[in-house]
Motif scaffolding. Structure first.
Motif, mmCIF file in Angstrom:
data_model
loop_
_atom_site.group_PDB
_atom_site.id
_atom_site.type_symbol
_atom_site.label_atom_id
_atom_site.label_comp_id
_atom_site.label_asym_id
_atom_site.label_seq_id
_atom_site.Cartn_x
_atom_site.Cartn_y
_atom_site.Cartn_z
ATOM 1 N N ASP A 89 0.827 -1.208 0.000
ATOM 2 C CA ASP A 89 0.000 0.000 0.000
ATOM 3 C C ASP A 89 0.865 1.264 0.000
ATOM 4 O OD1 ASP A 89 -2.219 -1.616 0.048
ATOM 5 O OD2 ASP A 89 -2.599 -1.379 2.194
ATOM 6 N N CYS A 90 1.951 1.227 0.756
ATOM 7 C CA CYS A 90 2.852 2.388 0.789
ATOM 8 C C CYS A 90 3.536 2.592 -0.561
ATOM 9 C CB CYS A 90 3.906 2.208 1.882
ATOM 10 S SG CYS A 90 3.276 2.473 3.551
ATOM 11 N N LEU A 91 3.881 1.490 -1.237
ATOM 12 C CA LEU A 91 4.464 1.605 -2.571
ATOM 13 C C LEU A 91 3.498 2.312 -3.500
ATOM 14 C CD1 LEU A 91 6.505 0.966 -4.834
ATOM 15 C CD2 LEU A 91 5.337 -1.244 -5.117
ATOM 16 N N TRP A 92 2.231 1.922 -3.467
ATOM 17 C CA TRP A 92 1.267 2.533 -4.369
ATOM 18 C C TRP A 92 1.083 4.024 -4.063
ATOM 19 C CZ3 TRP A 92 -0.257 2.498 -8.887
ATOM 20 C CH2 TRP A 92 -1.429 3.154 -9.297
ATOM 21 N N LYS A 93 1.048 4.377 -2.788
ATOM 22 C CA LYS A 93 0.932 5.791 -2.427
ATOM 23 C C LYS A 93 2.153 6.577 -2.907
ATOM 24 C CE LYS A 93 -2.004 4.988 1.620
ATOM 25 N NZ LYS A 93 -2.078 4.990 3.114
ATOM 26 N N LEU A 94 3.320 5.962 -2.810
ATOM 27 C CA LEU A 94 4.549 6.603 -3.279
ATOM 28 C C LEU A 94 4.494 6.820 -4.787
ATOM 29 C CD1 LEU A 94 7.491 7.585 -2.917
ATOM 30 C CD2 LEU A 94 8.194 5.165 -3.072
ATOM 31 N N ILE A 95 4.040 5.815 -5.519
ATOM 32 C CA ILE A 95 3.931 5.935 -6.974
ATOM 33 C C ILE A 95 2.949 7.046 -7.345
ATOM 34 C CG2 ILE A 95 3.058 4.756 -9.034
ATOM 35 C CD1 ILE A 95 4.231 2.144 -7.824
ATOM 36 N N GLN A 96 1.822 7.108 -6.659
ATOM 37 C CA GLN A 96 0.851 8.164 -6.937
ATOM 38 C C GLN A 96 1.425 9.540 -6.627
ATOM 39 O OE1 GLN A 96 -2.479 6.510 -4.570
ATOM 40 N NE2 GLN A 96 -3.650 6.510 -6.491
ATOM 41 N N GLU A 97 2.136 9.622 -5.527
ATOM 42 C CA GLU A 97 2.759 10.890 -5.126
ATOM 43 C C GLU A 97 3.755 11.366 -6.179
ATOM 44 O OE1 GLU A 97 6.415 11.843 -2.178
ATOM 45 O OE2 GLU A 97 4.752 10.756 -1.247
ATOM 46 N N LYS A 98 4.607 10.460 -6.637
ATOM 47 C CA LYS A 98 5.607 10.836 -7.635
ATOM 48 C C LYS A 98 4.958 11.143 -8.983
ATOM 49 C CE LYS A 98 8.991 10.497 -4.803
ATOM 50 N NZ LYS A 98 9.630 11.759 -4.318
ATOM 51 N N ALA A 99 3.877 10.455 -9.294
ATOM 52 C CA ALA A 99 3.148 10.758 -10.534
ATOM 53 C C ALA A 99 2.546 12.161 -10.460
ATOM 54 C CB ALA A 99 2.067 9.715 -10.777
ATOM 55 N N ASP A 100 1.978 12.503 -9.322
ATOM 56 C CA ASP A 100 1.435 13.851 -9.129
ATOM 57 C C ASP A 100 2.509 14.907 -9.360
ATOM 58 O OD1 ASP A 100 -1.035 12.790 -8.501
ATOM 59 O OD2 ASP A 100 -0.746 12.926 -6.326
ATOM 60 N N ASN A 101 3.697 14.661 -8.812
ATOM 61 C CA ASN A 101 4.792 15.614 -8.956
ATOM 62 C C ASN A 101 5.221 15.770 -10.409
ATOM 63 O OD1 ASN A 101 4.779 15.925 -6.187
ATOM 64 N ND2 ASN A 101 6.527 14.560 -5.828
ATOM 65 N N LEU A 102 5.218 14.651 -11.137
ATOM 66 C CA LEU A 102 5.614 14.709 -12.542
ATOM 67 C C LEU A 102 4.661 15.585 -13.348
ATOM 68 C CD1 LEU A 102 6.652 11.021 -13.351
ATOM 69 C CD2 LEU A 102 8.148 13.008 -13.137
ATOM 70 N N PHE A 103 3.372 15.504 -13.070
ATOM 71 C CA PHE A 103 2.408 16.276 -13.829
ATOM 72 C C PHE A 103 2.435 17.753 -13.450
ATOM 73 C CE2 PHE A 103 0.318 11.994 -13.931
ATOM 74 C CZ PHE A 103 0.751 11.721 -15.204
ATOM 75 N N LEU A 104 2.832 18.026 -12.207
ATOM 76 C CA LEU A 104 3.007 19.416 -11.801
ATOM 77 C C LEU A 104 4.204 20.030 -12.512
ATOM 78 C CD1 LEU A 104 2.322 19.205 -7.961
ATOM 79 C CD2 LEU A 104 0.886 20.283 -9.689
ATOM 80 N N GLU A 105 5.258 19.199 -12.714
ATOM 81 C CA GLU A 105 6.455 19.671 -13.404
ATOM 82 C C GLU A 105 6.200 19.870 -14.888
ATOM 83 O OE1 GLU A 105 9.465 16.772 -12.721
ATOM 84 O OE2 GLU A 105 9.375 16.968 -10.538
ATOM 85 N N LYS A 106 5.350 19.023 -15.468
ATOM 86 C CA LYS A 106 5.116 19.066 -16.909
ATOM 87 C C LYS A 106 3.610 18.941 -17.175
ATOM 88 C CE LYS A 106 7.289 17.236 -21.082
ATOM 89 N NZ LYS A 106 8.210 16.220 -21.643
ATOM 90 N N PRO A 107 2.864 20.022 -16.916
ATOM 91 C CA PRO A 107 1.406 19.953 -17.006
ATOM 92 C C PRO A 107 0.885 19.592 -18.390
ATOM 93 C CG PRO A 107 2.167 22.224 -16.850
ATOM 94 C CD PRO A 107 3.359 21.361 -16.563
ATOM 95 N N GLY A 108 1.700 19.702 -19.430
ATOM 96 C CA GLY A 108 1.233 19.364 -20.779
ATOM 97 C C GLY A 108 0.926 17.894 -20.936
ATOM 98 N N LEU A 109 1.443 17.058 -20.002
ATOM 99 C CA LEU A 109 1.195 15.629 -20.107
ATOM 100 C C LEU A 109 -0.103 15.293 -19.381
ATOM 101 C CD1 LEU A 109 4.776 14.217 -19.579
ATOM 102 C CD2 LEU A 109 3.423 14.086 -21.642
ATOM 103 N N ASP A 110 -1.218 15.708 -19.939
ATOM 104 C CA ASP A 110 -2.505 15.386 -19.347
ATOM 105 C C ASP A 110 -2.799 13.921 -19.500
ATOM 106 O OD1 ASP A 110 -2.929 18.063 -18.755
ATOM 107 O OD2 ASP A 110 -3.788 18.453 -20.749
ATOM 108 N N MET A 111 -3.617 13.410 -18.602
ATOM 109 C CA MET A 111 -3.942 11.986 -18.623
ATOM 110 C C MET A 111 -5.322 11.770 -19.204
ATOM 111 S SD MET A 111 -1.131 11.121 -17.419
ATOM 112 C CE MET A 111 -1.449 9.368 -17.349
ATOM 113 N N GLU A 112 -5.516 10.556 -19.719
ATOM 114 C CA GLU A 112 -6.835 10.193 -20.223
ATOM 115 C C GLU A 112 -7.821 10.097 -19.068
ATOM 116 O OE1 GLU A 112 -6.241 6.550 -22.228
ATOM 117 O OE2 GLU A 112 -5.298 7.443 -23.975
ATOM 118 N N ASP A 113 -9.059 10.404 -19.350
ATOM 119 C CA ASP A 113 -10.100 10.240 -18.332
ATOM 120 C C ASP A 113 -10.367 8.790 -18.098
ATOM 121 O OD1 ASP A 113 -11.875 13.096 -19.651
ATOM 122 O OD2 ASP A 113 -10.338 12.974 -18.084
#
Length: 497
Positions: A473-497
């Motif tokens: 569970d902690c691994l998944w939260k870490l992955i989500q956290e780092k994914a959030d940071n990546l999109f903040l750094e490069k907002p042009g990489l929007d995700m599919e709905d």
């Protein structure tokens, strides 16, 4: 620095052995207690150790306390902690108390069991243990000593495959002539472990005679029997070549794919090809009845290997190899120098394991496997595997619940392959690669990647002995956290709905 000693030199004093061994055991025990606190992947830079250790060996002895302090201060920071509960990369290297105790016995007794008289118990225990594990996997009797076959404990699958290839090569060359080695062909899929290609080179198979057959999403990256049949037929018809060796895998490294053993076995039989089954990773799972079907068709194989040091709570190193026709194997690998001749070997009623492996020397691995099976029992070994699979299912469910991610290939055993889903496909590899680097760079977990069907995937391989649900569970939260940071750094990489 060390100091001169005027005492007599006694490198194996029983009293000192007991005292210092306890110090090392306590040191390792503390390491396991604290392993979760260390960055999982070592954060050091290349060459770091050269700056911390002297450039010449000490002339005088040093206290064990000093050496263990150096281990703490200089070696531990340079270790990627495979026994961390947050290690999810590659495939795990299992450890257990029983495995450690067995390794202590193996190392402490320190026998060199290259033939029967060199240590009868080591040879005979190995033949018993290899049959035990074979029966746990419900292998056909033809693979067991009790049924006319037999097996050996190697250090790795790499060694097992080299030996099988050498045996297959020599058996074929007896029939077609030794000058025809350049006609021999080896077959595998693009998911087969790279050790097969290396082994082919080592036994003299031309690189041009290695057939790496493509797999696809359509059959979950399993090797297609019809593709193998067509490739072999073409080599025979157009090139005058001789199909030699086919490797099928149960649990590939990249995606956990399982090749169809029965269908491949029939193709191999038609072309008189040696079929080896590489079950290094997932073979252990087949002691559980619900996974045994992955070995259906193994009766058509000539050899099969699995590595207890991956998922069987057996500390490095250990690989089980079973052979259906030991005589072919021994004929290829045996040597009989005068200095090793003895009545027991001449009688042909004993096993000399030097003739079943590359090296002459042989470790007493059997006592380690024996210890693991006896201390845990089959029931607990099955519990361990099922627990890891359940945690993998949990992680898979986490991925499915987040629309930014997708599971790329169906989960097999305890391996989940997933990725971020950017709208722009050209950003796919970069984005996922950056996510892997961000997770590993945090020190809080370690994951690895693969490329499957041209797609960069992130691998989450669950199986470290200390891993619990909370770590998944902690691994998944870490992955989500780092994914959030990546999109903040490069907002042009929007995700599919």
């Amino acid at each position: 620095m060390g100091s001169l000693s005027f005492n007599s030199f006694s490198p194996l004093d029983p009293q000192n052995f007991s005292e210092e061994s306890k110090m090392v055991v306590d040191f390792i025990s503390e390491y396991y207690k604290n392993v979760e606190k260390y960055p999982v992947r070592s954060q050091v830079e290349p060459g770091y150790l050269n700056h911390l250790l002297p450039d010449a060996a000490p002339y005088c002895p040093e206290p064990l306390e000093t050496i263990l302090k150096d281990v703490s201060d200089t070696i531990i920071p340079g270790i990627t902690h495979w026994q961390s509960p947050n290690f999810f990369g590659y495939f795990q290297g299992n450890a257990s108390t029983a495995g450690f105790l067995g390794e202590m016995l193996c190392t402490g007794l320190n026998v060199v069991a290259f033939n029967w008289i060199a240590s009868p118990a080591a040879t005979e225990l190995e033949s018993i243990v290899i049959d035990w594990v074979g029966k746990m996997l419900m292998l056909p009797p033809s693979f067991l000593f009790s049924g006319g076959g037999g097996g050996v404990l190697h250090g790795s699958t790499s060694e097992a495959i080299i030996c099988c290839l050498a045996a297959a090569r020599d058996n074929a060359l007896k029939k077609i002539g030794p000058d025809k080695i350049t006609n021999l062909v080896v077959y595998a899929s693009d998911q087969t472990h790279s050790t097969l290609q290396k082994a082919s080179k080592l036994v003299g198979i031309p690189t041009s005679n290695f057939r790496c057959l493509p797999t696809s999403f359509s059959n979950d990256f399993a090797l297609c029997p019809d593709d193998v049949r067509k490739a072999m037929a073409k080599d025979v018809r157009e090139g005058g070549l001789v199909p030699l060796f086919l490797c099928a895998t149960v649990g590939t490294t990249a995606s956990g794919a399982v090749d169809p053993l029965e269908a491949l076995g029939k193709v191999a039989k038609n072309f008189k090809v040696w079929l080896h089954v590489d079950a290094a990773y997932a073979g252990s799972a087949c002691i559980c009845p619900e996974f045994r079907h992955h070995l259906n068709g193994v009766e058509l194989a000539d050899s099969i290997s699995m590595s207890p040091h991956k998922w069987f709570l057996t500390n490095m190193d250990c690989c089980c190899l079973w052979i259906k026709e030991p005589k072919i194997f021994v004929d290829s690998l045996s040597t009989c120098p005068e200095y090793l001749r003895n009545n027991a070997s001449e009688s042909k009623v004993v096993i000399d394991y030097k003739d079943w492996q590359i090296a002459l020397s042989k470790r007493f691995r059997a006592i380690k496997v024996w210890m693991v099976i006896r201390r845990h029992g089959v029931d607990n070994l099955m519990f361990h595997i099922r627990s890891d699979v359940d945690m993998a299912k949990r992680f898979e469910a986490h991925v499915a619940e987040d629309p930014r991610f997708e599971v790329v290939v169906p989960r097999r055993f305890a391996l989940v392959c997933f990725r971020l889903r950017p709208k722009q496909e050209e950003d796919e590899t970069e984005m996922n690669s950056r996510l892997v680097m961000a997770v590993n760079g945090s020190g809080r977990a370690f994951i690895t990647h693969a490329v499957v069907g041209g797609i960069y995937v992130i691998r989450c391989a669950i199986g470290s002995t200390l891993t619990e649900t909370k770590h998944v569970d902690c691994l998944w939260k870490l992955i989500q956290e780092k994914a959030d940071n990546l999109f903040l750094e490069k907002p042009g990489l929007d995700m599919e709905d």
